[in-house]
Design an enzyme around this catalytic site. Structure first.
Site, PDB file in Angstrom:
ATOM      1  N   SER A 182      -9.734   1.502   3.188  1.00 21.18           N
ATOM      2  CA  SER A 182      -8.907   2.325   2.332  1.00 21.18           C
ATOM      3  C   SER A 182      -7.880   1.528   1.525  1.00 21.18           C
ATOM      4  O   SER A 182      -7.395   2.040   0.520  1.00 21.18           O
ATOM      5  CB  SER A 182      -8.185   3.388   3.163  1.00 21.18           C
ATOM      6  N   LYS A 219       0.860  -1.194   0.000  1.00 20.87           N
ATOM      7  CA  LYS A 219       0.000   0.000   0.000  1.00 20.87           C
ATOM      8  C   LYS A 219       0.897   1.245   0.000  1.00 20.87           C
ATOM      9  O   LYS A 219       1.930   1.261   0.684  1.00 20.87           O
ATOM     10  CB  LYS A 219      -0.873  -0.048   1.257  1.00 20.87           C
ATOM     11  N   SER A 238      -9.636  -0.997   7.318  1.00 20.68           N
ATOM     12  CA  SER A 238      -9.088  -0.827   5.970  1.00 20.68           C
ATOM     13  C   SER A 238      -8.359  -2.020   5.373  1.00 20.68           C
ATOM     14  O   SER A 238      -8.034  -1.992   4.190  1.00 20.68           O
ATOM     15  CB  SER A 238      -8.132   0.364   5.947  1.00 20.68           C
TER      16      SER A 238
HETATM   17  N1  GLN Z   1     -13.071   3.696   6.741  1.00 26.58           N
HETATM   18  C1  GLN Z   1     -12.458   4.116   7.965  1.00 26.58           C
HETATM   19  C2  GLN Z   1     -12.107   5.571   7.852  1.00 26.58           C
HETATM   20  O1  GLN Z   1     -12.433   6.160   6.889  1.00 26.58           O
HETATM   21  C3  GLN Z   1     -11.263   3.293   8.278  1.00 26.58           C
HETATM   22  C4  GLN Z   1     -10.114   3.566   7.410  1.00 26.58           C
HETATM   23  C5  GLN Z   1      -8.887   2.795   7.786  1.00 26.58           C
HETATM   24  O2  GLN Z   1      -8.955   1.739   8.422  1.00 26.58           O
HETATM   25  N2  GLN Z   1      -7.749   3.341   7.409  1.00 26.58           N
HETATM   26  O3  GLN Z   1     -11.526   6.152   8.708  1.00 26.58           O
END
Ligand code: GLN
Length: 487
Positions: A156, A81, A180
């Site tokens: 994400s 990532k 995420s």
């Molecule tokens: N969807 C969650 C957020 O927007 C978690 C994102 C993540 O785990 N980085 O914060």
């Protein structure tokens, strides 16, 4: 028909590399060719360095020829990532803020993968600074779900999940702050593991919310997750929250730990908002464990309803502080429009950050501001303690918990325009981060529309060995991971 190289597992490929059936250069070329064939549709990658990957592969083959192979990851193409630092490679967090940034150093996980001989291959797309659940918040093109290109891959770490489903890497790493890793794994039909907070070093991970962030693997199988976790887990003095704990042999645990287990079903995770097809698939998985002799009991996590609220106070507070460093002075985007130095800060941040990131910074700055700190931030921290306590209470009764990973399968790109609708994607994953626990998503079926569904198993702190064994018990009775999307 035999499985193409690019859809094979680490475990299988390690065997073929060892017996001389293939070379790492051949394997890496297969991954590169596959990526060139499909990434125009999937958009999993922000950047790739074919020449560098082939150089690493050639080095792996030379080591092997000299009898100095480094282990099961030696010669295996793995993509990261684009928030995990790789020396001399771009590191953008899918943000305009870091569009031209090249990392001067390796993250600890990167260093460990290099030591294990992995072929590091490409930077994967994400929601800007890991804020989102669909990869639509990327400053680049959104990534598409390989199972249906009109749908999101989740987020994400959408690029990390989509690259796996599309056969563009043998394994990938993502990061999980509120879901995420697990949510995109679920939406793309692959395995995704979020380790216990403190098990994997965060050094060299671009920080979103430091008390929640963890790096973890995306793989095709639970065994591969065990192999990759083995390589990246363990204490690191460069991360003060990294935990000193003995790292067991995760792969051996898959053999030695055979249950039966006592598994809890948190009743709060099966209410309103859960798609009936997802519910049915998870119910079938629960029935499978029961048939295998596991005792299934209903448990309660009474503070579940406060998870989302507590998360959006704590995560935004930490983000506002972490993202203060992007000021246009030391690194990152610098505005050319600024009139003076103060204006330079304003303009650089206004131009560099996207809408969702700005929303979070504003929210986080507000909840930390004097007069509101006690009412919001401090209170959210107290709620967090109660949420963790709920899980620990449940673990007095059961070994692990079973829930859906995501309330729905993948949705159409653009379908969730309201930020709150996106925030709700994480209702089953966020509590795990607040409580610092390990959890894994494994494929558990498909919707009638052919989209993958994921099962979440939540474990006790630092009990990844048990969690992986429980997950593999399910996986070995099903063949969901032997289906591949048509691209
Ligand atoms: N969807 C969650 C957020 O927007 C978690 C994102 C993540 O785990 N980085 O914060």
């Amino acid at each position: 028909m035999s499985t193409p190289l690019y859809f094979q597992t680490i475990a299988a490929l390690a065997g073929r590399l060892a017996d001389g059936g293939i070379s790492s250069v051949e394997l890496t070329k297969a991954i590169i060719a596959r990526t060139e064939a499909v990434d125009d549709k999937v958009h999993a990658f922000n950047s790739r360095d074919e020449a560098d990957a082939l150089r690493q592969a050639a080095a792996a083959d030379e080591r092997r020829a000299a009898g100095r192979t480094l282990g099961p990851l030696d010669g295996i193409p793995i993509a990261l990532k684009d928030v995990i630092a790789v020396r001399d490679q771009p590191l953008t967090a899918s943000s305009r803020m870091l569009a031209n940034f090249v990392s001067p150093y390796d993250a600890t996980v990167t260093e460990r993968l290099k030591k294990a001989g992995a072929v590091l291959w490409g930077r994967l797309n994400l929601d800007e600074f890991a804020m989102g659940s669909s990869t639509e918040n990327s400053a680049n093109q959104p990534t598409a779900n390989p199972w249906n290109l009109d749908c999101v891959p989740g987020g994400s770490s959408g690029g990390s999940a989509a690259a796996m489903a599309a056969g563009e890497a043998i394994a990938t790493l993502g990061s999980d702050t509120g879901g995420s890793i697990r949510q995109p794994a679920s939406l793309c039909g692959v395995v995704g593991l979020k380790p216990t907070y403190g098990l994997v070093s965060r050094y060299g991970l671009i920080a979103f919310a430091s008390s929640l962030d963890q790096i973890g693997p995306f793989t095709r199988t639970v065994e591969d997750a065990a192999i990759l976790l083995q390589a990246i887990a363990g204490h690191d003095e460069r991360d003060s929250t990294s935990f000193k704990t003995e790292i067991p042999d995760y792969r051996a645990a898959l053999e030695s730990k055979r249950g039966p287990w006592k598994l809890g079903i948190p009743k709060e995770y099966f209410g309103e908002g859960l798609d009936p097809e997802v519910s049915k698939a998870v119910e079938a998985a629960i029935a499978f464990y029961r048939e295998r002799g596991c005792e299934i009991v209903e448990v309660s996590l009474p503070h579940t309803q406060y998870c989302l609220d507590a998360y959006y106070v704590i995560a935004t507070a930490e983000a506002s502080s972490n993202l203060a460093r992007y000021d246009g002075i030391r690194y990152g985007h610098r505005s050319k429009q600024a009139k003076d130095v103060v204006d330079l800060y304003y303009q650089s941040r206004a131009e560099g950050f996207g809408e969702e990131v700005k929303r979070r910074i504003i929210l986080g700055t507000y909840v930390l501001s004097s007069g509101y700190y006690d009412a919001y931030y401090l209170r959210a921290q107290k709620v967090r303690t109660l949420i963790r306590q709920d899980f620990l209470n449940a673990y007095r009764q059961v070994d692990a918990l079973i829930t859906p990973t995501s309330p729905t399968a993948a949705f159409k790109i653009g379908a969730k325009a309201d930020p709150l609708a996106l925030y709700l994607c994480d209702i089953y994953t966020i509590g795990v981060n607040l409580a610092g626990l390990p959890a894994i998503s494994v494929p558990c079926g498909f919707t009638s529309g052919g989209l993958p569904i994921g099962l979440q198993l939540i474990g006790q702190p630092f009990a990844e060995a048990d969690l992986l064994a429980i997950a593999q018990a399910y996986e070995s009775g099903h063949d969901w991971n032997q289906r591949y999307p048509q691209l």
